[in-house]
Design a protein around this motif. Sequence first.
Motif, PDB file in Angstrom:
ATOM      1  N   MET A   1      53.817 148.260  50.800  1.00  0.00           N
ATOM      2  CA  MET A   1      52.589 147.749  51.420  1.00  0.00           C
ATOM      3  C   MET A   1      52.138 148.641  52.572  1.00  0.00           C
ATOM      4  O   MET A   1      50.932 148.800  52.803  1.00  0.00           O
ATOM      5  CB  MET A   1      52.826 146.313  51.889  1.00  0.00           C
ATOM      6  N   TRP A   2      53.100 149.235  53.299  1.00  0.00           N
ATOM      7  CA  TRP A   2      52.716 150.181  54.351  1.00  0.00           C
ATOM      8  C   TRP A   2      51.950 151.363  53.758  1.00  0.00           C
ATOM      9  O   TRP A   2      51.118 151.982  54.424  1.00  0.00           O
ATOM     10  CB  TRP A   2      53.962 150.732  55.057  1.00  0.00           C
ATOM     11  N   ARG A   3      52.243 151.691  52.506  1.00  0.00           N
ATOM     12  CA  ARG A   3      51.641 152.865  51.870  1.00  0.00           C
ATOM     13  C   ARG A   3      50.114 152.801  51.891  1.00  0.00           C
ATOM     14  O   ARG A   3      49.440 153.820  52.050  1.00  0.00           O
ATOM     15  CB  ARG A   3      52.146 152.990  50.433  1.00  0.00           C
TER      16      ARG A   3
ATOM     17  N   TYR B   1      48.294 151.798  54.131  1.00  0.00           N
ATOM     18  CA  TYR B   1      47.796 152.076  55.469  1.00  0.00           C
ATOM     19  C   TYR B   1      48.159 153.481  55.961  1.00  0.00           C
ATOM     20  O   TYR B   1      47.385 154.097  56.701  1.00  0.00           O
ATOM     21  CB  TYR B   1      48.366 151.061  56.463  1.00  0.00           C
ATOM     22  N   PHE B   2      49.334 153.980  55.567  1.00  0.00           N
ATOM     23  CA  PHE B   2      49.859 155.203  56.175  1.00  0.00           C
ATOM     24  C   PHE B   2      50.157 156.322  55.184  1.00  0.00           C
ATOM     25  O   PHE B   2      50.797 157.309  55.546  1.00  0.00           O
ATOM     26  CB  PHE B   2      51.148 154.876  56.948  1.00  0.00           C
ATOM     27  N   ALA B   3      49.711 156.194  53.935  1.00  0.00           N
ATOM     28  CA  ALA B   3      50.017 157.222  52.935  1.00  0.00           C
ATOM     29  C   ALA B   3      49.410 158.574  53.290  1.00  0.00           C
ATOM     30  O   ALA B   3      49.902 159.615  52.831  1.00  0.00           O
ATOM     31  CB  ALA B   3      49.511 156.779  51.560  1.00  0.00           C
ATOM     32  N   HIS B   4      48.368 158.595  54.110  1.00  0.00           N
ATOM     33  CA  HIS B   4      47.699 159.844  54.451  1.00  0.00           C
ATOM     34  C   HIS B   4      48.443 160.645  55.517  1.00  0.00           C
ATOM     35  O   HIS B   4      48.119 161.802  55.769  1.00  0.00           O
ATOM     36  CB  HIS B   4      46.289 159.550  54.962  1.00  0.00           C
ATOM     37  N   LEU B   5      49.451 160.059  56.144  1.00  0.00           N
ATOM     38  CA  LEU B   5      50.174 160.729  57.222  1.00  0.00           C
ATOM     39  C   LEU B   5      51.195 161.721  56.665  1.00  0.00           C
ATOM     40  O   LEU B   5      51.662 161.582  55.530  1.00  0.00           O
ATOM     41  CB  LEU B   5      50.897 159.695  58.089  1.00  0.00           C
ATOM     42  N   PRO B   6      51.580 162.730  57.450  1.00  0.00           N
ATOM     43  CA  PRO B   6      52.627 163.663  57.007  1.00  0.00           C
ATOM     44  C   PRO B   6      53.956 162.935  56.768  1.00  0.00           C
ATOM     45  O   PRO B   6      54.205 161.867  57.332  1.00  0.00           O
ATOM     46  CB  PRO B   6      52.747 164.643  58.187  1.00  0.00           C
ATOM     47  N   ARG B   7      54.789 163.521  55.935  1.00  0.00           N
ATOM     48  CA  ARG B   7      56.049 162.873  55.551  1.00  0.00           C
ATOM     49  C   ARG B   7      56.930 162.585  56.762  1.00  0.00           C
ATOM     50  O   ARG B   7      57.553 161.538  56.829  1.00  0.00           O
ATOM     51  CB  ARG B   7      56.814 163.758  54.557  1.00  0.00           C
TER      52      ARG B   7
ATOM     53  N   PHE C   1      45.816 143.349  60.513  1.00  0.00           N
ATOM     54  CA  PHE C   1      45.088 144.230  59.594  1.00  0.00           C
ATOM     55  C   PHE C   1      45.307 143.758  58.156  1.00  0.00           C
ATOM     56  O   PHE C   1      46.037 144.390  57.386  1.00  0.00           O
ATOM     57  CB  PHE C   1      45.565 145.680  59.748  1.00  0.00           C
ATOM     58  N   PRO C   2      44.687 142.654  57.782  1.00  0.00           N
ATOM     59  CA  PRO C   2      44.939 142.084  56.447  1.00  0.00           C
ATOM     60  C   PRO C   2      44.361 142.920  55.301  1.00  0.00           C
ATOM     61  O   PRO C   2      44.838 142.843  54.174  1.00  0.00           O
ATOM     62  CB  PRO C   2      44.273 140.709  56.514  1.00  0.00           C
ATOM     63  N   LYS C   3      43.340 143.726  55.583  1.00  0.00           N
ATOM     64  CA  LYS C   3      42.728 144.524  54.527  1.00  0.00           C
ATOM     65  C   LYS C   3      43.445 145.866  54.427  1.00  0.00           C
ATOM     66  O   LYS C   3      43.538 146.609  55.423  1.00  0.00           O
ATOM     67  CB  LYS C   3      41.240 144.733  54.812  1.00  0.00           C
ATOM     68  N   PRO C   4      43.967 146.199  53.252  1.00  0.00           N
ATOM     69  CA  PRO C   4      44.777 147.415  53.085  1.00  0.00           C
ATOM     70  C   PRO C   4      43.946 148.692  53.027  1.00  0.00           C
ATOM     71  O   PRO C   4      43.823 149.339  51.984  1.00  0.00           O
ATOM     72  CB  PRO C   4      45.505 147.162  51.761  1.00  0.00           C
ATOM     73  N   ARG C   5      43.380 149.058  54.144  1.00  0.00           N
ATOM     74  CA  ARG C   5      42.657 150.322  54.216  1.00  0.00           C
ATOM     75  C   ARG C   5      42.895 150.920  55.605  1.00  0.00           C
ATOM     76  O   ARG C   5      43.073 150.186  56.590  1.00  0.00           O
ATOM     77  CB  ARG C   5      41.172 150.118  53.961  1.00  0.00           C
ATOM     78  N   PRO C   6      42.919 152.261  55.698  1.00  0.00           N
ATOM     79  CA  PRO C   6      43.222 152.923  56.971  1.00  0.00           C
ATOM     80  C   PRO C   6      42.225 152.561  58.060  1.00  0.00           C
ATOM     81  O   PRO C   6      41.031 152.363  57.806  1.00  0.00           O
ATOM     82  CB  PRO C   6      43.161 154.413  56.617  1.00  0.00           C
ATOM     83  N   ASP C   7      42.740 152.465  59.274  1.00  0.00           N
ATOM     84  CA  ASP C   7      41.923 152.146  60.439  1.00  0.00           C
ATOM     85  C   ASP C   7      42.520 152.915  61.621  1.00  0.00           C
ATOM     86  O   ASP C   7      43.739 152.961  61.775  1.00  0.00           O
ATOM     87  CB  ASP C   7      41.955 150.636  60.708  1.00  0.00           C
TER      88      ASP C   7
END
Length: 249
Positions: A96-98, A100-106, A128-134
Amino acid sequence: MSLPAWRAHLRDPSFRQGARDMLGTGLGIGAWGLVTGVAMVKGGLSTPLALFMSLTVYAGSAQLAVLPLMVAGAPLWVVWLTATCVNLRFVIFSSMWRSYFAHLPRRQRMALGYFSGDVIFVCFMQRFPKPRPDPAQLPYFWGAATTNWLAWQVPSVTGIILSNVIPLSWGLGFAGVLALLGILLSMLADRASWLATAVASTAAVATFALPLKLNILVAIAAAVTAGLVTEAGERALRRARARSAGGDA
């Protein structure tokens, strides 16, 4: 994380909001950490090894679950299997974190994985209930994670260092149970979690006589199964309702 980025997070209002949201559970986390620190040394671990475990494992439920097994001389595979089962929930958290944070470096994602926790996850998902980056999500996470880490590690290290002068007659074990119950009740937000908790409690009591604390494994397996079955049933019901609504339209 670079020093300028960390300073920017510290100045962000979302960082302070995350820290404030975690303060409510800080007392319970601290009591739990103190109990775990004392229990590790009382259970036979040396002070350096207990400090190493507290700082690297950073998973109170897993630590408390495996300590009785280690004291009882359980086989290593039982210890590892118990810790793995207790921490399986983090696989779900990570998926589920993915969103929100998949765009970050490893490297940053690995740091997020280490500092992730149950209460942090609940607070974050509520905010942050909606799963999109903020842009506010990362500072909020670090505010919550920093507070949670300090609330755990400071009492845990204190318990490890002062374990020989903190008597068991203080009833810290009972205090830890109360802290866990308080945290648990704050996280029961839907039918699946309530059902999983009830099933786990029933299974743990029913299989209490099993050797090597294997009732813990049974309870975990039963709870995970109950939660997954309930969530699958609810998803199927929602899809059926959506199809029905579409057909009616």
